[in-house]
Enzyme design. Structure first.
Site, PDB file in Angstrom:
ATOM      1  N   HIS A 195     -43.634  16.122 -47.187  1.00  0.00           N
ATOM      2  CA  HIS A 195     -42.934  16.659 -46.285  1.00  0.00           C
ATOM      3  C   HIS A 195     -43.718  16.691 -45.165  1.00  0.00           C
ATOM      4  CE1 HIS A 195     -41.180  18.823 -50.100  1.00  0.00           C
ATOM      5  NE2 HIS A 195     -40.416  18.036 -49.823  1.00  0.00           N
ATOM      6  N   GLU A 436     -32.819 -10.239 -50.204  1.00  0.00           N
ATOM      7  CA  GLU A 436     -34.199  -9.766 -50.836  1.00  0.00           C
ATOM      8  C   GLU A 436     -34.288 -10.342 -52.191  1.00  0.00           C
ATOM      9  OE1 GLU A 436     -34.320  -5.482 -50.198  1.00  0.00           O
ATOM     10  OE2 GLU A 436     -32.173  -5.113 -50.744  1.00  0.00           O
ATOM     11  N   ASP A 460     -38.821  -6.600 -50.087  1.00  0.00           N
ATOM     12  CA  ASP A 460     -38.451  -6.867 -51.459  1.00  0.00           C
ATOM     13  C   ASP A 460     -38.458  -8.438 -51.696  1.00  0.00           C
ATOM     14  OD1 ASP A 460     -38.158  -4.467 -53.028  1.00  0.00           O
ATOM     15  OD2 ASP A 460     -36.539  -4.032 -51.754  1.00  0.00           O
ATOM     16  N   CYS A 507     -34.974  -7.354 -41.263  1.00  0.00           N
ATOM     17  CA  CYS A 507     -35.329  -5.977 -41.195  1.00  0.00           C
ATOM     18  C   CYS A 507     -36.382  -5.018 -42.046  1.00  0.00           C
ATOM     19  CB  CYS A 507     -34.091  -4.991 -41.601  1.00  0.00           C
ATOM     20  SG  CYS A 507     -33.320  -5.219 -43.268  1.00  0.00           S
TER      21      CYS A 507
HETATM   22  C1  PEP Z   1     -36.699  -4.659 -47.620  1.00  0.00           C
HETATM   23  O1  PEP Z   1     -36.656  -4.945 -48.576  1.00  0.00           O
HETATM   24  O2  PEP Z   1     -37.262  -5.501 -46.819  1.00  0.00           O
HETATM   25  C2  PEP Z   1     -36.208  -3.542 -46.902  1.00  0.00           C
HETATM   26  C3  PEP Z   1     -35.951  -3.426 -45.631  1.00  0.00           C
HETATM   27  O3  PEP Z   1     -35.350  -2.633 -47.854  1.00  0.00           O
HETATM   28  P1  PEP Z   1     -36.639  -1.277 -48.475  1.00  0.00           P
HETATM   29  O4  PEP Z   1     -37.998  -1.464 -47.684  1.00  0.00           O
HETATM   30  O5  PEP Z   1     -35.889  -0.210 -47.862  1.00  0.00           O
HETATM   31  O6  PEP Z   1     -36.409  -1.875 -49.597  1.00  0.00           O
HETATM   32 MG    MG Z   2     -35.187  -3.668 -50.047  1.00  0.00          MG
END
Ligand code: PEP
Ligand code: MG
Length: 571
Positions: A195, A436, A460, A507
């Site tokens: 938190h 991913e 991932d 992302c």
């Molecule tokens: C990723 O896997 O790159 C991603 C953006 O998702 P997360 O980090 O939430 O698994």
């Molecule tokens: Mg991911």
């Protein structure tokens, strides 16, 4: 000078005086009571528990309008813990059977509960041990009759910045501390999802957690230097180090201010290629930070954070309000909301089943397709929010076309249900998938045909391509974003999306690492989504890059499956 290290969870520098927070758990007396005092001692304990619980419930009712959104849920969880018979009853048993005083009985029982959480495999559940310790701390303060957190805070101080040093900071304490201005937060306990970290991030104040024993070593008024970049704290530094950090702090502030000038500048390469820079957010109120950073939209809203740290699932209405608020804040810019990506390192409270291998188990879209009611509720909320602006639905962890077809059917069914209920909703919402899982990246073509956009989740994708658990520090050195196999998968996905005429973004963390911006441009990437704090650093790189030259260099290295030397892409 003492130097200590922890996990820097909010970047930035702070220089100021220590304000050490009381830790009743470390200070209370343990003694045995007389047998005739058992009933009275138990009464003293249950009254204190009720008092602490009422306090928390009052705080929930009177939350300031600008309190972080998750605060009500966090405080409610704490008040529920105080209602747990395991805590009150078993502590009273210790008073009756062993004649412990109330404080001793409470800390002993708290320890038992905290240890049960502390040995759990799941990081999120492990950190819930902290909730137990925090509520115990609260009750101990009530028992001691003193609720002051920081004596000098109540007394006022002479204008020097104050740095909070604590064993741990509960959400309720955070709420009290928000009123005053602190330069940084330092805690012995806690991790990236504690938190303290969550609230410090929302306040944008440098914070280092998990330091170990700073509270024991630092005294009120000690001079501290906090380096949120490296997670280090220096106590009573000599003057030359202090001067160096004063210089670094001001250089950092200047660099942030200079970057700030780029906020409204276009993200265009030297050879005229326009690049989209979007923000990743985890909570609706972070959309404001995305606007402040000049983001072109939200490239990834990790919706699972709305579901975590609570005991019941968010309703359709609650989700709709959260998604719609982001859409409204973004004022016409696209908002990409990822459906529940639960499982692996992110679990729902109460979901205690642990898969043999959680990262390869029932997570993300697999979990949603196996729990159609949860998925349908989220899809209805998303379709309703899409009536307020350009919302795109992003599906995590897709590995085969069957899943895409099942998602499309679920979206159509959600729309039909809203029609029947005569609830306004968008009829044509863009549907995309995270790339991913290597299998999807390798056999990407049918997905390009079936979907409206793609977003490459490199976090991932790297984990699954290299068989490296992204959360396992033992193999962290092998987690290699620059591995040619990873880069080939990214390149292959971007090229296929380009040929199929659909947009593709990255992302994962790579997108926000300015040292990789040129390499990603060289792979042909035109859309990056990252934490808002990183956006201007990346924009600066984009504006200095020559995309065509980079494409030639990167393609030739990839053809030979050679490692790319990032330094060779500069200039
Ligand atoms: C990723 O896997 O790159 C991603 C953006 O998702 P997360 O980090 O939430 O698994
Ligand atoms: Mg991911």
């Amino acid at each position: 000078m003492i130097c200590m290290r922890g996990q820097g969870v909010v970047k930035g520098y702070a220089i100021g005086r220590a304000a050490v927070m009381s830790a009743a758990a470390l200070e209370v007396a343990h003694y045995r009571i007389q047998p005739e005092d058992v009933a009275g001692e138990c009464e003293r304990l249950t009254t204190a528990l009720a008092h602490a619980r009422d306090d928390l419930q009052n705080m929930v009712r009177n939350l300031p309008a600008d309190a972080p959104r998750e605060m009500a849920a966090l405080l409610t969880v704490h008040s529920l813990l105080l209602d747990d018979p395991m805590l009150a009853q078993q502590a009273c048993d210790l008073i009756a059977e062993r004649h412990y005083n109330a404080e001793w009985a409470l800390t002993t029982q708290g320890q038992v509960l905290a240890e049960q959480f502390a040995v759990m495999d799941d990081e999120y559940l492990r950190e819930r041990a902290a909730d137990i310790r925090q509520v115990i701390e609260r009750v101990l303060r009530v028992l001691s009759g003193s609720t002051a957190l920081l004596p000098q805070l109540e007394a006022g101080h002479d204008g020097e910045p104050l740095i909070v040093v604590a064993r741990d900071i509960s959400p309720a304490d955070m709420l009290r501390l928000r009123g005053a201005r602190f330069a940084a937060f330092l805690t012995d306990l806690g991790g990236a999802t504690s938190h303290t970290a969550i609230v410090a991030r929302s306040m944008n104040v440098p914070a280092i957690v998990g330091i170990g024993n700073i509270r024991g070593l630092v005294r009120d008024g000690d001079m501290l230097i906090v380096d949120g970049m490296t997670g280090s704290v220096m106590v009573n530094p000599p003057d030359f180090i202090l001067q160096e950090y004063i210089r670094r702090q001001s250089a950092y502030a200047d660099a942030r201010a200079e970057l700030g000038l780029l906020r409204d500048a276009e993200a265009v390469t030297l050879d005229g290629m326009a690049v989209k820079l979007e923000a990743n957010i985890e909570l609706p109120e972070e959309a404001e930070a995305a606007i402040q950073a000049g983001a072109d939209g939200i490239g990834l809203f990790r919706s699972e954070f709305l579901f975590m740290g609570r005991q019941s699932l968010p309703t359709e209405e609650e989700q709709y309000q959260a998604y719609a608020s982001v859409v409204k804040t973004m004022k016409g810019r696209p908002v990409t909301i990822r459906t529940l990506d639960i499982g692996a390192d992110k679990t729902l409270d109460g979901d205690l089943a642990v898969a043999t291998n959680p990262a390869l188990g029932l997570r993300a879209i697999r979990y949603c397709l196996a729990n159609p009611e949860i998925f349908a509720t989220q899809l209805r909320a998303l379709l309703r929010a899409a009536a307020h602006g350009p919302l795109r639905i992003l599906i995590p962890m897709i590995s085969n076309m069957e899943e895409v077809r099942a998602v499309k059917q679920a979206v159509a069914a959600a729309a039909r249900e809203l029609d029947v209920r005569k609830v306004p909703h968008a009829s044509d919402v863009a549907l995309g998938a995270m790339v991913e899982i290597p299998a999807m990246a390798i056999a990407i073509e049918p997905f390009v045909d079936a979907l409206d956009f793609l977003s490459i989740g490199t976090n991932d994708l790297i984990q699954y391509t290299l068989a490296i658990d992204r959360g396992d520090s033992e193999v962290a050195e092998l987690y290699d974003p620059m591995h040619p196999a990873v880069l080939r998968l990214i390149a292959h996905t971007i090229n296929a999306a380009d040929r199929g005429g659909i947009p593709v973004a990255v992302c994962g963390e790579m997108a926000g690492d300015a040292s990789m911006t040129r390499m990603l441009l060289g792979l042909g990437l035109k859309e990056f989504s990252m934490h808002p704090q990183q956006l201007l650093d990346v924009k600066k790189e984009v504006r200095l890059a020559h995309s065509n030259a980079l494409r030639v260099k990167v393609a030739s290295a990839l053809n030979r499956a050679e490692r790319i030397d990032l330094a060779s892409l500069q200039g």
